[in-house]
Design a protein around this motif. Sequence first.
Motif, PDB file in Angstrom:
ATOM      1  N   SER A  76       0.246  -2.276  -0.017  1.00 31.80           N
ATOM      2  CA  SER A  76      -0.426  -1.560   1.069  1.00 31.80           C
ATOM      3  C   SER A  76      -1.874  -1.214   0.732  1.00 31.80           C
ATOM      4  N   GLY A  77      -2.196  -1.176  -0.558  1.00 25.37           N
ATOM      5  CA  GLY A  77      -3.549  -0.829  -0.967  1.00 25.37           C
ATOM      6  C   GLY A  77      -3.849   0.650  -0.908  1.00 25.37           C
ATOM      7  N   VAL A  78      -2.831   1.470  -0.742  1.00 29.08           N
ATOM      8  CA  VAL A  78      -3.017   2.905  -0.573  1.00 29.08           C
ATOM      9  C   VAL A  78      -2.803   3.663  -1.884  1.00 29.08           C
ATOM     10  N   PHE A  79      -1.845   3.229  -2.671  1.00 25.35           N
ATOM     11  CA  PHE A  79      -1.415   4.018  -3.817  1.00 25.35           C
ATOM     12  C   PHE A  79      -1.985   3.541  -5.147  1.00 25.35           C
ATOM     13  N   LEU A  80      -2.138   4.505  -6.047  1.00 25.88           N
ATOM     14  CA  LEU A  80      -2.383   4.207  -7.446  1.00 25.88           C
ATOM     15  C   LEU A  80      -1.061   3.790  -8.077  1.00 25.88           C
ATOM     16  N   PHE A  81      -1.108   3.184  -9.240  1.00 29.01           N
ATOM     17  CA  PHE A  81       0.122   2.824  -9.935  1.00 29.01           C
ATOM     18  C   PHE A  81       0.950   4.067 -10.242  1.00 29.01           C
ATOM     19  N   LEU A  82       0.289   5.174 -10.588  1.00 26.65           N
ATOM     20  CA  LEU A  82       0.997   6.422 -10.884  1.00 26.65           C
ATOM     21  C   LEU A  82       1.824   6.877  -9.688  1.00 26.65           C
ATOM     22  N   CYS A  83       1.244   6.818  -8.501  1.00 23.87           N
ATOM     23  CA  CYS A  83       1.968   7.221  -7.286  1.00 23.87           C
ATOM     24  C   CYS A  83       3.134   6.277  -7.009  1.00 23.87           C
TER      25      CYS A  83
END
Length: 95
Positions: A76-83
């Motif tokens: 989606s391009g929204v989240f960081l890997f941490l999220c």
Amino acid sequence: MKSQLPVLRVRAREVEQNSNLARSFLSLCETHIVGPVGFTLQVQGRNNRGELDTNGNKKVESEFKRWCKRGVCEISGVFLFLCAACSGAHYRARW
């Protein structure tokens, strides 16, 4: 049991939304599985002589850090890997 799966899912979601204990459990799973800074990568690749390949290892680790940034690690391009990792831990704890 399979025929009751949709009902079980609905009830599990209700418990998660309405129970402090369930929310607390899921939060603890995120904290203790993923941690406050997420996963880190420590490469210990070796060269042909059996020595640590420090240049190659640094390159792989820096590319992993770059991949972990927002918009790269998930579709989606929204989240960081941490999220995304926290979301995965949360999802896994439900099962």
